[in-house]
Design a protein around this motif. Structure first.
Motif, PDB file in Angstrom:
ATOM      1  N   ASP A 337      -8.637  -1.745   3.027  1.00 24.70           N
ATOM      2  CA  ASP A 337      -8.898  -1.544   1.594  1.00 24.70           C
ATOM      3  C   ASP A 337      -9.547  -0.177   1.343  1.00 24.70           C
ATOM      4  O   ASP A 337      -9.183   0.537   0.400  1.00 24.70           O
ATOM      5  N   ALA A 338     -10.513   0.184   2.185  1.00 22.91           N
ATOM      6  CA  ALA A 338     -11.204   1.467   1.994  1.00 22.91           C
ATOM      7  C   ALA A 338     -10.221   2.624   2.173  1.00 22.91           C
ATOM      8  O   ALA A 338     -10.240   3.608   1.414  1.00 22.91           O
ATOM      9  N   ALA A 339      -9.333   2.509   3.147  1.00 22.65           N
ATOM     10  CA  ALA A 339      -8.338   3.564   3.378  1.00 22.65           C
ATOM     11  C   ALA A 339      -7.353   3.631   2.216  1.00 22.65           C
ATOM     12  O   ALA A 339      -6.952   4.719   1.777  1.00 22.65           O
ATOM     13  N   LYS A 340      -7.008   2.471   1.681  1.00 23.67           N
ATOM     14  CA  LYS A 340      -6.077   2.445   0.535  1.00 23.67           C
ATOM     15  C   LYS A 340      -6.703   3.166  -0.670  1.00 23.67           C
ATOM     16  O   LYS A 340      -6.026   3.918  -1.373  1.00 23.67           O
ATOM     17  N   ALA A 341      -7.999   2.932  -0.876  1.00 22.67           N
ATOM     18  CA  ALA A 341      -8.692   3.607  -1.988  1.00 22.67           C
ATOM     19  C   ALA A 341      -8.640   5.127  -1.801  1.00 22.67           C
ATOM     20  O   ALA A 341      -8.431   5.883  -2.753  1.00 22.67           O
ATOM     21  N   ARG A 342      -8.799   5.583  -0.573  1.00 25.10           N
ATOM     22  CA  ARG A 342      -8.792   7.040  -0.317  1.00 25.10           C
ATOM     23  C   ARG A 342      -7.398   7.631  -0.517  1.00 25.10           C
ATOM     24  O   ARG A 342      -7.252   8.751  -1.022  1.00 25.10           O
ATOM     25  N   ILE A 343      -6.376   6.895  -0.122  1.00 24.43           N
ATOM     26  CA  ILE A 343      -4.998   7.408  -0.281  1.00 24.43           C
ATOM     27  C   ILE A 343      -4.629   7.425  -1.762  1.00 24.43           C
ATOM     28  O   ILE A 343      -3.985   8.361  -2.250  1.00 24.43           O
ATOM     29  N   GLY A 344      -5.115   6.413  -2.496  1.00 22.29           N
ATOM     30  CA  GLY A 344      -4.897   6.406  -3.946  1.00 22.29           C
ATOM     31  C   GLY A 344      -5.610   7.576  -4.613  1.00 22.29           C
ATOM     32  O   GLY A 344      -5.035   8.281  -5.447  1.00 22.29           O
ATOM     33  N   ALA A 345      -6.861   7.792  -4.209  1.00 24.76           N
ATOM     34  CA  ALA A 345      -7.663   8.849  -4.829  1.00 24.76           C
ATOM     35  C   ALA A 345      -7.112  10.241  -4.511  1.00 24.76           C
ATOM     36  O   ALA A 345      -7.454  11.221  -5.174  1.00 24.76           O
ATOM     37  N   ALA A 346      -6.251  10.337  -3.496  1.00 23.09           N
ATOM     38  CA  ALA A 346      -5.603  11.624  -3.183  1.00 23.09           C
ATOM     39  C   ALA A 346      -4.346  11.824  -4.033  1.00 23.09           C
ATOM     40  O   ALA A 346      -3.616  12.804  -3.870  1.00 23.09           O
ATOM     41  N   GLY A 347      -4.076  10.853  -4.934  1.00 23.96           N
ATOM     42  CA  GLY A 347      -2.905  10.982  -5.815  1.00 23.96           C
ATOM     43  C   GLY A 347      -1.609  10.584  -5.137  1.00 23.96           C
ATOM     44  O   GLY A 347      -0.531  10.942  -5.598  1.00 23.96           O
ATOM     45  N   ILE A 348      -1.706   9.818  -4.060  1.00 24.04           N
ATOM     46  CA  ILE A 348      -0.495   9.461  -3.300  1.00 24.04           C
ATOM     47  C   ILE A 348      -0.193   7.970  -3.454  1.00 24.04           C
ATOM     48  O   ILE A 348       0.835   7.599  -3.985  1.00 24.04           O
ATOM     49  N   GLY A 349      -1.125   7.124  -3.033  1.00 21.52           N
ATOM     50  CA  GLY A 349      -0.947   5.685  -3.196  1.00 21.52           C
ATOM     51  C   GLY A 349       0.041   5.076  -2.218  1.00 21.52           C
ATOM     52  O   GLY A 349       0.997   5.726  -1.786  1.00 21.52           O
ATOM     53  N   CYS A 350      -0.226   3.814  -1.868  1.00 25.23           N
ATOM     54  CA  CYS A 350       0.668   3.089  -0.956  1.00 25.23           C
ATOM     55  C   CYS A 350       0.261   1.631  -0.977  1.00 25.23           C
ATOM     56  O   CYS A 350      -0.759   1.276  -1.570  1.00 25.23           O
ATOM     57  N   GLU A 351       1.039   0.771  -0.318  1.00 23.24           N
ATOM     58  CA  GLU A 351       0.629  -0.629  -0.229  1.00 23.24           C
ATOM     59  C   GLU A 351      -0.313  -0.811   0.969  1.00 23.24           C
ATOM     60  O   GLU A 351      -0.407   0.082   1.828  1.00 23.24           O
ATOM     61  N   PRO A 352      -1.032  -1.947   1.030  1.00 22.69           N
ATOM     62  CA  PRO A 352      -2.073  -2.085   2.053  1.00 22.69           C
ATOM     63  C   PRO A 352      -1.598  -1.851   3.491  1.00 22.69           C
ATOM     64  O   PRO A 352      -2.296  -1.180   4.270  1.00 22.69           O
ATOM     65  N   ALA A 353      -0.434  -2.386   3.858  1.00 19.36           N
ATOM     66  CA  ALA A 353       0.034  -2.213   5.244  1.00 19.36           C
ATOM     67  C   ALA A 353       0.095  -0.738   5.625  1.00 19.36           C
ATOM     68  O   ALA A 353      -0.224  -0.355   6.760  1.00 19.36           O
ATOM     69  N   SER A 354       0.489   0.110   4.679  1.00 15.49           N
ATOM     70  CA  SER A 354       0.609   1.541   4.955  1.00 15.49           C
ATOM     71  C   SER A 354      -0.757   2.185   5.144  1.00 15.49           C
ATOM     72  O   SER A 354      -0.927   3.093   5.966  1.00 15.49           O
ATOM     73  N   ALA A 355      -1.741   1.687   4.366  1.00 15.93           N
ATOM     74  CA  ALA A 355      -3.093   2.254   4.443  1.00 15.93           C
ATOM     75  C   ALA A 355      -3.733   1.976   5.799  1.00 15.93           C
ATOM     76  O   ALA A 355      -4.658   2.677   6.216  1.00 15.93           O
ATOM     77  N   ALA A 356      -3.222   0.977   6.505  1.00 14.62           N
ATOM     78  CA  ALA A 356      -3.744   0.685   7.844  1.00 14.62           C
ATOM     79  C   ALA A 356      -3.668   1.926   8.732  1.00 14.62           C
ATOM     80  O   ALA A 356      -4.495   2.105   9.630  1.00 14.62           O
ATOM     81  N   THR A 357      -2.700   2.819   8.471  1.00 21.52           N
ATOM     82  CA  THR A 357      -2.566   4.023   9.310  1.00 21.52           C
ATOM     83  C   THR A 357      -3.821   4.887   9.246  1.00 21.52           C
ATOM     84  O   THR A 357      -4.323   5.329  10.278  1.00 21.52           O
ATOM     85  N   LEU A 358      -4.321   5.116   8.015  1.00 26.79           N
ATOM     86  CA  LEU A 358      -5.505   5.987   7.889  1.00 26.79           C
ATOM     87  C   LEU A 358      -6.727   5.313   8.520  1.00 26.79           C
ATOM     88  O   LEU A 358      -7.520   5.968   9.211  1.00 26.79           O
ATOM     89  N   ALA A 359      -6.850   3.987   8.312  1.00 29.44           N
ATOM     90  CA  ALA A 359      -7.951   3.259   8.944  1.00 29.44           C
ATOM     91  C   ALA A 359      -7.840   3.384  10.472  1.00 29.44           C
ATOM     92  O   ALA A 359      -8.843   3.556  11.173  1.00 29.44           O
ATOM     93  N   GLY A 360      -6.622   3.345  10.979  1.00 26.75           N
ATOM     94  CA  GLY A 360      -6.393   3.472  12.421  1.00 26.75           C
ATOM     95  C   GLY A 360      -6.758   4.863  12.931  1.00 26.75           C
ATOM     96  O   GLY A 360      -7.308   5.009  14.032  1.00 26.75           O
ATOM     97  N   ILE A 361      -6.469   5.870  12.134  1.00 27.11           N
ATOM     98  CA  ILE A 361      -6.813   7.244  12.523  1.00 27.11           C
ATOM     99  C   ILE A 361      -8.331   7.393  12.656  1.00 27.11           C
ATOM    100  O   ILE A 361      -8.833   7.975  13.621  1.00 27.11           O
ATOM    101  N   THR A 362      -9.064   6.807  11.689  1.00 28.17           N
ATOM    102  CA  THR A 362     -10.531   6.869  11.752  1.00 28.17           C
ATOM    103  C   THR A 362     -11.018   6.235  13.055  1.00 28.17           C
ATOM    104  O   THR A 362     -11.868   6.785  13.760  1.00 28.17           O
TER     105      THR A 362
END
Ligand code: F0G
Length: 402
Positions: A337-362
């Motif tokens: 959820d936190a990663a999804k918020a960051r991807i949204g705030a970057a003006g890109i947006g995605c569904e939760p499964a996709s946001a898992a990538t950024l959480a994984g990078i962290t």
């Protein structure tokens, strides 16, 4: 470029017939195995230049980011090809996020920017075209929503009936609405995606084309993600490509694409593949880190797209992680959820499964697997509009904390 493929079992190597699904000998998954043994970088450069010129053409095959690479796909008669101009994929540089993660470079390859809003279109165009060429009248799949939406659209274009087996109450309203818009017949199954897939296997009668990622044509289309990514970077290989994992077809396909690019002389080295799963749906992370075979689980995660407890392509995905010296990691729903918020705030947006990538990078950065000097591409697999309940939950939480 002359590439030769043989349809073989990915485990026992037995040759298969074009429309077999599992191997008739051992029951494992099939793959189109590249037979070329000589790398030819000069020929590869000429081929890449020709494919790049196709981008300026108005031929529907050339307008597709998949069929532009048709010499590297199973051959299908042109008049049977069903395309919706899929595979024209934006690569978004996010240097502010890279800086916060403490890495040299980060970009999102957004596969949600496809005709039905997910990466499934990249494989579905090939699977439905192959089924259409073979005269199939019906297509069927089990799905957490995206496969079914994609199948429904391509089957409708081909004039085929489509049936989707979905886990009751476990897929987003937007996906259910989307697949029904294209006219699919929905069969709701109690339990998870795995139960829907088991119900499909029990039901499949040989008349309908099964278009889940156990179908090797799907993976041939999806492997073009690797070519599109490299093309968008002028063939500079990143250090890492980070992909969410559910049934593990996509990570297997992307790994295959990079291996073929290397084998054909298009690139000089492989990027490392990282697969990210949700903690409540991480049977692959468990088997990979404990060096065991698959132990199925009952999946629970907010990332409904990747709520899969017994991924079918785990052997293929394991081989790709090994071949690329990659990594696997699980992330919590709160991190997603936190990663999804960051991807949204970057003006890109995605569904939760996709946001898992950024959480994984962290996580991988914190563990030292990803280094500060690394150049990373995260693959976003689904569009922000695919799960509006998730967006409302994440935005409410972000605004309450602001
Ligand atoms: N991301 C999204 C948005 C997905 O819909 C899926 C899979 C994945 C990642 C994982 O890909 O299964 O190849 O590892 N969705 C399937 C479906 C299960 O039915 O739509 P995978």
């Amino acid at each position: 470029m002359i590439a030769r493929y043989e349809l073989r079992c990915s485990e026992c190597g037995a040759l298969a017939q074009r429309h077999d699904l599992p191997c008739a000998i051992c029951g494992e998954l099939l793959e189109f195995a590249l037979q070329n043994d000589a790398r030819d970088p000069a020929l590869a450069r000429a081929y890449i230049a020709m494919v790049s010129q196709r981008r300026a053409s108005n031929d529907p095959l050339d307008r597709s980011g998949i069929w532009r690479w048709r010499e590297l796909l199973p051959s299908i008669p042109v008049d049977a090809v069903v395309t919706l101009a899929e595979g024209n994929l934006p690569l978004y540089d996010v240097s502010a996020i890279a800086k916060r993660e403490g890495i040299a470079a980060l970009a999102f390859l957004h596969l949600g920017m496809n005709p039905t809003g997910s990466f499934k279109d990249l494989g579905m165009t090939v699977a439905i075209s192959a089924a259409h060429a073979a005269g199939a009248r019906r297509a069927i799949c089990a799905s957490t929503g995206n496969t079914a939406s994609s199948m429904a659209a391509y089957a409708a274009r081909a004039g085929m009936e489509a049936y989707a087996m979905v886990p009751r109450g476990k897929i987003s309203g937007a996906k259910l609405a989307q697949m029904r818009d294209y006219g699919v017949r929905v069969v709701e199954v109690e339990g998870s995606f795995d139960d829907a897939l088991a119900a499909l296997t029990a039901r499949a009668d040989g008349e309908a084309a099964v278009v889940n990622s156990i179908n090797p044509y799907r993976l041939e289309g999806q492997k073009c993600t690797a070519f599109a990514l490299l093309e968008a970077r002028s063939w500079r290989v990143p250090d890492w490509v980070v992909v969410p994992g559910g049934n593990l077809g996509n990570s297997s396909a992307i790994g295959k694409g990079f291996r073929e690019a290397l084998a054909l002389g298009m690139i000089e080295r492989l990027p490392r593949i990282a697969v990210v799963q949700a903690e409540g749906a991480a049977p692959f992370v468990r088997l990979y880190t404990s060096h065991t075979d698959l132990i199925p689980i009952v999946p629970h995660t907010v990332a409904s797209a990747i709520a899969v407890g017994a991924p079918k392509s785990w052997r293929k995905a394991r081989a790709e992680i090994d071949a690329s010296h990659g990594a696997v990691v699980a992330v919590s729903d709160d991190e997603i959820d936190a990663a999804k918020a960051r991807i949204g705030a970057a003006g890109i947006g995605c569904e939760p499964a996709s946001a898992a990538t950024l959480a994984g990078i962290t996580r991988l950065r914190a563990a030292g697997s990803i280094a500060t000097s690394d150049d990373v591409v995260a693959v976003l697999t689904g569009h922000v509009l695919k799960d509006s309940d998730a967006s409302l939950r994440v935005a409410d939480h972000r605004d309450a904390g602001a």
